[in-house]
Design an enzyme around this catalytic site. Structure first.
Site: not given
Ligand code: PMT
Length: 432
Positions: A227, A296, A324, A347, A372
């Site tokens: 990413n 992910d 994980p 974050f 989250k």
């Protein structure tokens, strides 16, 4: 001679990410060969926005001319204690009073001895004794002098006063031909120590774990799933924590950044390696800040060789397996141990719905961050809106909202270096 004031930078005193900006640093130079590095120090300090006032001993002037330091600092160089003109222009007590920091580089064995004896027999030692500012010494001398019990005793005595700090010396080739400790710390390290001397040490004694950057999930030896994270936010957080006195370990995905000074860096490639390194250390940490953008998913089964065009074909179908969740794993482990350590800070990089703006956009960010926070059992989640290119992911600037269970702190948009301190300000408030 007309001498202009060193230009003042925009940032003023008290801004923790630029602690030298607007501050007065009295740079004392004593007589060693490393005195030539004082020129570079003046350049670096003024580059940080500090006002530099140089004081040279008589021996220092044997190694480097005052004109060099005067030109670079843009201010007269003080050399004499009993010179009527100099005293009326600068005044040794005014120098001592104006100083936010007295930095002595190089500090010779002789200067250290005179300071340890409380002597004030020249301008520099007088300023060092008269000032209420911290005094930072960068020793430089022959290896045998540095290891002499008298020098060791003097250094111990000075550090014991708690008003004197040291940076270096390092080891290496010395100008006298010996190899070993005694080499003055490099100017960048001295400037970093100067920054720290002027930074509140509210994380002293704390062990901090920070993750940064992306993870790269291999498809074959050259291709990977990744990413756009550059690692800048995580590195800024690590640098800020170290500047505030923490013992910092930075677990970094593949990024092209240099580790901040004094930070232990552990490089990893993929999510599972990051998980191993985090899990091995989290139990001993006071705080874990997960700024990394962990992939992910990973490809199921990586090819051992670079896949050829023929093998890839016109259409490539990858089977993906979920990685994980490192943060959730630490949250769970902490809950199972019924402990409060480490404090968990996640974050959340979000792209709120296209139509939302202003407060509604922030409310959406906060709601997602709270989700989250609960799912991963965090204490705080730092939300950033990454829908604008160059903000958040990759760029030098961001806008962050620090979301707790009940409260939200919106930090002023700015550089990641500035925001990192804003995040630590919030963490310090909730640290047990
Ligand atoms: O690196 P920069 O270019 O400076 O950019 C900074 C950043 C945008 C990457 C950073 O500020 C940021 O927001 N990082 C988190 C990115 C993100 O989207 O995380 P997430 O929503 O997938 O995950 C939430 C939290 O769980 C994060 O703390 C993440 O590190 C953690 N996580 C996620 C997935 C996973 N498998 N394990 C995790 O621990």
């Amino acid at each position: 001679m007309a001498v202009s004031e060193a230009p003042r930078e925009q940032a003023g005193p008290g801004e923790p990410w630029r602690p030298l900006a607007g501050r007065t640093v009295v740079l004392g130079v004593s007589g060693g060969i490393a005195a030539y590095k004082a020129a570079e120090l003046v350049r670096l300090l003024t580059g940080e926005g500090a006002r530099v006032r140089c004081v040279m001993t008589a021996a220092a002037r044997e190694f480097i001319g005052p004109l060099t330091l005067q030109t670079l600092s843009g201010a007269p160089v003080a050399t004499e204690l009993f010179d009527l003109t100099q005293e009326s222009e600068i005044g040794h007590i005014k120098l001592a009073d104006d100083a936010d920091l007295v930095l002595v580089a190089p500090a010779t064995a002789d200067l250290i001895a005179r300071m340890a004896a409380g002597m004030a027999d020249d301008l520099l030692t007088t300023v060092m004794l008269a000032t209420r500012a911290p005094v930072l010494l960068a020793p430089a001398m022959n290896v045998n002098m540095w290891s002499h019990p008298l020098v060791e005793a003097n250094v111990e005595r000075l550090v014991g006063t708690r008003r004197v700090l040291m940076v270096g010396p390092g080891a290496g080739f010395l100008a006298c031909g010996w190899v070993g400790p005694g080499r003055m710390a490099e100017p960048v390290a001295i400037v970093e120590a100067a920054r720290r001397a002027l930074t509140r040490q509210d994380l002293a004694g704390r062990k901090v774990l920070v993750t940064a950057g992306p993870t790269a999930e291999a498809i074959d030896p050259v291709r990977f799933i990744g990413n756009r994270s550059s690692g800048k936010m995580g590195f800024a957080l690590a640098a800020a924590a170290a500047a505030r006195g923490a013992e910092v370990t930075l677990i970094a995905g593949p990024v092209g950044l240099t580790a901040p000074l004094g930070v232990t860096r552990v490089d990893v490639e993929d999510a599972r390696a990051m998980q191993r390194e985090v899990m091995a250390r989290e139990g001993g940490a006071d705080v874990l800040v997960m700024a990394a953008a962990v992939a992910d998913y990973r490809a199921q089964g990586q090819a051992a060789h670079k896949l050829t065009k023929e093998e890839l074909g016109a259409e490539l179908r990858l089977e993906l397996t979920a990685n994980p969740d490192i943060l959730a794993g630490v949250g769970l482990a902490r809950a199972e141990r019924a402990r409060t350590r480490p404090l968990l800070v996640g974050f959340a990089a979000e792209t709120p719905s296209a139509g939302s703006a202003g407060d509604a956009r922030d409310a959406e960010l906060v709601a997602r961050a709270r989700g989250k926070l609960t799912r991963k059992r965090c204490d705080l989640v730092v939300a950033n809106d990454v829908s604008t290119q160059g903000v958040g992911f990759g760029g030098d600037e961001s806008r962050l909202l620090v979301v707790g269970k009940d409260a939200v702190e919106v930090l002023a948009p700015g550089t990641k270096a500035a925001l990192a301190h804003g995040v630590w300000d919030q963490i310090v408030k909730v640290l047990p």
